[in-house]
Write a protein that holds these residues in place. Sequence first.
Motif, PDB file in Angstrom:
ATOM      1  N   MET A   1      31.150  24.272  34.736  1.00  0.00           N
ATOM      2  CA  MET A   1      30.176  23.806  33.748  1.00  0.00           C
ATOM      3  C   MET A   1      30.801  23.573  32.375  1.00  0.00           C
ATOM      4  SD  MET A   1      26.763  26.029  34.734  1.00  0.00           S
ATOM      5  CE  MET A   1      27.558  27.642  34.671  1.00  0.00           C
ATOM      6  N   GLY A   2      32.146  23.636  32.316  1.00  0.00           N
ATOM      7  CA  GLY A   2      32.831  23.394  31.055  1.00  0.00           C
ATOM      8  C   GLY A   2      32.842  24.613  30.139  1.00  0.00           C
ATOM      9  N   GLY A   3      32.605  25.794  30.688  1.00  0.00           N
ATOM     10  CA  GLY A   3      32.582  27.010  29.875  1.00  0.00           C
ATOM     11  C   GLY A   3      33.707  27.958  30.240  1.00  0.00           C
ATOM     12  N   THR A   4      33.638  29.171  29.712  1.00  0.00           N
ATOM     13  CA  THR A   4      34.641  30.203  29.990  1.00  0.00           C
ATOM     14  C   THR A   4      33.937  31.519  30.255  1.00  0.00           C
ATOM     15  OG1 THR A   4      34.853  30.749  27.633  1.00  0.00           O
ATOM     16  CG2 THR A   4      36.373  29.090  28.527  1.00  0.00           C
ATOM     17  N   LEU A   5      34.646  32.401  30.946  1.00  0.00           N
ATOM     18  CA  LEU A   5      34.151  33.756  31.201  1.00  0.00           C
ATOM     19  C   LEU A   5      35.314  34.707  30.998  1.00  0.00           C
ATOM     20  CD1 LEU A   5      31.905  35.673  32.106  1.00  0.00           C
ATOM     21  CD2 LEU A   5      32.634  35.299  34.471  1.00  0.00           C
ATOM     22  N   THR A   6      35.174  35.636  30.057  1.00  0.00           N
ATOM     23  CA  THR A   6      36.232  36.585  29.732  1.00  0.00           C
ATOM     24  C   THR A   6      35.691  37.996  29.790  1.00  0.00           C
ATOM     25  OG1 THR A   6      35.733  36.387  27.374  1.00  0.00           O
ATOM     26  CG2 THR A   6      37.439  34.924  28.257  1.00  0.00           C
ATOM     27  N   VAL A   7      36.602  38.974  29.815  1.00  0.00           N
ATOM     28  CA  VAL A   7      36.212  40.382  29.902  1.00  0.00           C
ATOM     29  C   VAL A   7      37.074  41.214  28.960  1.00  0.00           C
ATOM     30  CG1 VAL A   7      37.798  40.777  31.837  1.00  0.00           C
ATOM     31  CG2 VAL A   7      35.864  42.339  31.480  1.00  0.00           C
ATOM     32  N   GLN A   8      36.444  42.215  28.361  1.00  0.00           N
ATOM     33  CA  GLN A   8      37.125  43.256  27.588  1.00  0.00           C
ATOM     34  C   GLN A   8      36.574  44.598  28.050  1.00  0.00           C
ATOM     35  OE1 GLN A   8      36.153  42.134  23.563  1.00  0.00           O
ATOM     36  NE2 GLN A   8      38.054  40.969  23.312  1.00  0.00           N
ATOM     37  N   SER A   9      37.445  45.592  28.124  1.00  0.00           N
ATOM     38  CA  SER A   9      36.993  46.880  28.648  1.00  0.00           C
ATOM     39  C   SER A   9      37.785  48.013  28.038  1.00  0.00           C
ATOM     40  CB  SER A   9      37.132  46.898  30.176  1.00  0.00           C
ATOM     41  OG  SER A   9      36.577  48.085  30.709  1.00  0.00           O
ATOM     42  N   VAL A  10      37.097  49.106  27.810  1.00  0.00           N
ATOM     43  CA  VAL A  10      37.722  50.328  27.313  1.00  0.00           C
ATOM     44  C   VAL A  10      37.364  51.444  28.287  1.00  0.00           C
ATOM     45  CG1 VAL A  10      37.881  51.985  25.420  1.00  0.00           C
ATOM     46  CG2 VAL A  10      37.521  49.553  24.931  1.00  0.00           C
ATOM     47  N   PRO A  11      38.347  52.069  28.917  1.00  0.00           N
ATOM     48  CA  PRO A  11      38.041  53.134  29.885  1.00  0.00           C
ATOM     49  C   PRO A  11      37.147  54.217  29.277  1.00  0.00           C
ATOM     50  CG  PRO A  11      40.357  52.535  30.009  1.00  0.00           C
ATOM     51  CD  PRO A  11      39.795  51.810  28.820  1.00  0.00           C
ATOM     52  N   GLU A  12      36.129  54.620  30.076  1.00  0.00           N
ATOM     53  CA  GLU A  12      35.163  55.658  29.722  1.00  0.00           C
ATOM     54  C   GLU A  12      34.261  55.263  28.569  1.00  0.00           C
ATOM     55  OE1 GLU A  12      34.824  57.981  31.808  1.00  0.00           O
ATOM     56  OE2 GLU A  12      36.629  57.369  32.879  1.00  0.00           O
ATOM     57  N   VAL A  13      34.337  54.003  28.128  1.00  0.00           N
ATOM     58  CA  VAL A  13      33.435  53.505  27.093  1.00  0.00           C
ATOM     59  C   VAL A  13      32.543  52.401  27.638  1.00  0.00           C
ATOM     60  CG1 VAL A  13      33.276  52.379  24.836  1.00  0.00           C
ATOM     61  CG2 VAL A  13      34.998  54.146  25.233  1.00  0.00           C
ATOM     62  N   GLY A  14      33.122  51.479  28.382  1.00  0.00           N
ATOM     63  CA  GLY A  14      32.330  50.414  28.968  1.00  0.00           C
ATOM     64  C   GLY A  14      33.064  49.094  28.975  1.00  0.00           C
ATOM     65  N   SER A  15      32.392  48.080  29.528  1.00  0.00           N
ATOM     66  CA  SER A  15      32.982  46.750  29.651  1.00  0.00           C
ATOM     67  C   SER A  15      32.065  45.716  29.006  1.00  0.00           C
ATOM     68  CB  SER A  15      33.206  46.384  31.126  1.00  0.00           C
ATOM     69  OG  SER A  15      34.055  47.331  31.762  1.00  0.00           O
TER      70      SER A  15
END
Length: 774
Positions: free
Chosen positions: A603-617
């Motif tokens: 669809m011309g977009g992006t999907l990214t992720v950031q995560s900190v262990p024991e804190v959340g994503s």
Amino acid sequence: MAVRLLVPGLALALLLLAVFFAQRDATTTLSANVRAQARAEQEVAGAYRSETLLLDLETGVRGFLLTHNRVFLQPWHSARKAFPVSSSVLVDLEARGGSVALGLARKIRRGGESYINDFAAPKIFAAEADPAGAASLASALEGKRRVDALRPLFTELIKLSQQPAAPAERRAQAAAGRASAYELAGLAAALVLILLSALYLRRGVLGPILRVGKAADARAAGDLSVRVAPSSTLELSRLASSFNTMAGAVQDSHDRLQAQTVELRRSELFLESVLEHVPALLWVKDARELRFVRLNRAVEQMLGRPRAEVIGNNAHELFAADDAARITAQDRATLAGGVPLEIPEDPLLTPDYGLLYMQTTKVPVMDEHGEAQYLLGISTDITERQRSERVVGEARQEAERANRAKSEFLSRMSHELRTPLNSILGFGQLLEMDGLSDPQLEPVHYILESGRHLLGLINEVLDISRIEAGKLTIHPEPVPVRALVGEVVAMLAPIAAGRTIALEAVPMAAECCVLADPQRLKQVLLNLGSNAIKYNREGGKVTIVCETAGSRLRIVVRDTGHGIAAERLCKAFEPFERLGAELGDVEGTGLGLTLARQLMEGMGGTLTVQSVPEVGSTFTAELELAAADGGLATVENSADNDRHVELVTGSAAQLLYVEDNAANIKLVEHILERRPGITVKAAGQGRLGVELARHHQPDVIVLDLDLPDITGAQVLRELRADGLTDQIPVIILTADASPEQQTRLHDLGADAYLTKPVEVSSFLAAVDGLLVAA
């Protein structure tokens, strides 16, 4: 020096004047001859003056031509102005002295004026452009020769002028006798003076000039170190100094030329070394006959011949006939066009290496008139690259065949799995709708949940296979984000409540739209939201936030789960990677995030992720903003919760089901038991279904696409082409869930499109709707 050269002449003139005065004193008795003698003296003086001026002219010109010192031109300027006047006076005097003297005077004047005109300033100054040339010496000798040719005329004229008239001569003989003693003394003095002048000219003038000539000859022979010793005479000393200065300048120029020659040779050797060692084939041909005039070592190695055997030959003498004709045509075309020719792939048969493929650039080399003189060629052997590309191409084709086979297999398996799931989920829904007791509903609930879970896995695998095959169709349109997020939250709320997870959507300040496929974007957000709930802590929180970033919109899904370690974060979007599954019994295939990212990119977009262990994503989906020109996007509501669809019409109706699977037919019959007014007829083949439709004229037809004789699409075409059946509503019930197929069947005339496993409520709603419309 010109002044010193005039000293002997002036001394001689003074001596003659002294003799003249002595004779006048001795010949006072010759009063009658005074006028004649005076005229003779004037003629002699005029002749001597004209001769002296002419000598000054020649001496100044010759000195300047030999030394190029403009000091010599000072007396020359004075003499060339005075000579015409003096020669004119001489002619006037001689006009009264007789025809012979007059003729001599006129010859002297014409010769002098001719000499002045021939050695005018432009010709003299032109010699400065070639200081060391032979033209200067030749001009000097020519001028001296012409002046020497006039001197006998002066001598003869003087003799004529010195001969008195006959009567006067007789009267003056006596006085002449008395003056003879003076004449003899003057002659002796003149002889001594002439000898001294000759000695002076030889040692003081001619010697240094000869030394300068010898030095010039030595330099012409190549001895650049020769110099001229200074002379005692000021002018000749200046001439020697000028010569030495010129010699020094020539020596410096020669040294610079030698240094430049050495540097040029060094550059040529460097360029030659580079050309010889580059792996590319470099060659030069003459533009007329296309014969090789130069080539490097790579060409020798390719041809298997030393360059001595190649230079001077053309393509027809070195290559096969077909290759030679092609190469010659290319060369001629390049020279005719006058621009470089790029040949990306040029096959060439060689004696030692067989068939080679060359990537060649041919460049015409022009002269100053724009005419082609040479043809430069630069070739690179790309044979190995061609072979590698063929191997890669074959491997790519094999991989594509394998990928198509995999996709076809997955698609077929999806279809085959949907067929039994249709019965499992269909009959399970019927059992759930029959009002069973709680102990009976629990196993039915597990059957339906497991079946729907299996159906979700099948759908994900099918979508992945479509994306890999490039068959997944995206229909982008302006999608209102706030409405879509609200619907997603409503669908996820029961799941979050079951795990005591707080689900919150931060409202947007104003409604905005993104350019996306609404169903696919909804699928992505449901996937991200369900993962945030599944992998969260008990009592955790999931937050969905929308925020603009320039011309794009970010939909951020945050959870308070256990997070993902940094070293494993790069695998979050890889297929079948279930990060965090080790923390509990979370179900899934590991395809959800892979599918979500591919849908976003589609669809011309992006999907990214950031995560900190024991804190959340935090997962961020980003899309382009779009103008809301189409109003609110239509989002179909699921009919899962609608369990009580009633038949609006009470009249009897007939339904024809074209299906070859007995279990599916039995399922539809059981479903329609909830509609007592509807009778069901079944046909296991497509052509039989068409015949039954013509004869029985059913109120609605349910059609499967996968039939044993003809396809469901062919059945639909025949129904719509027949006037007896073209108005009968048709419901497509198939395991093919592709949007492309759905669009194609709608275009063929289908009234509704349902996929297996069938949702009982959706099926009943479709049937009821078509019967009411009929």
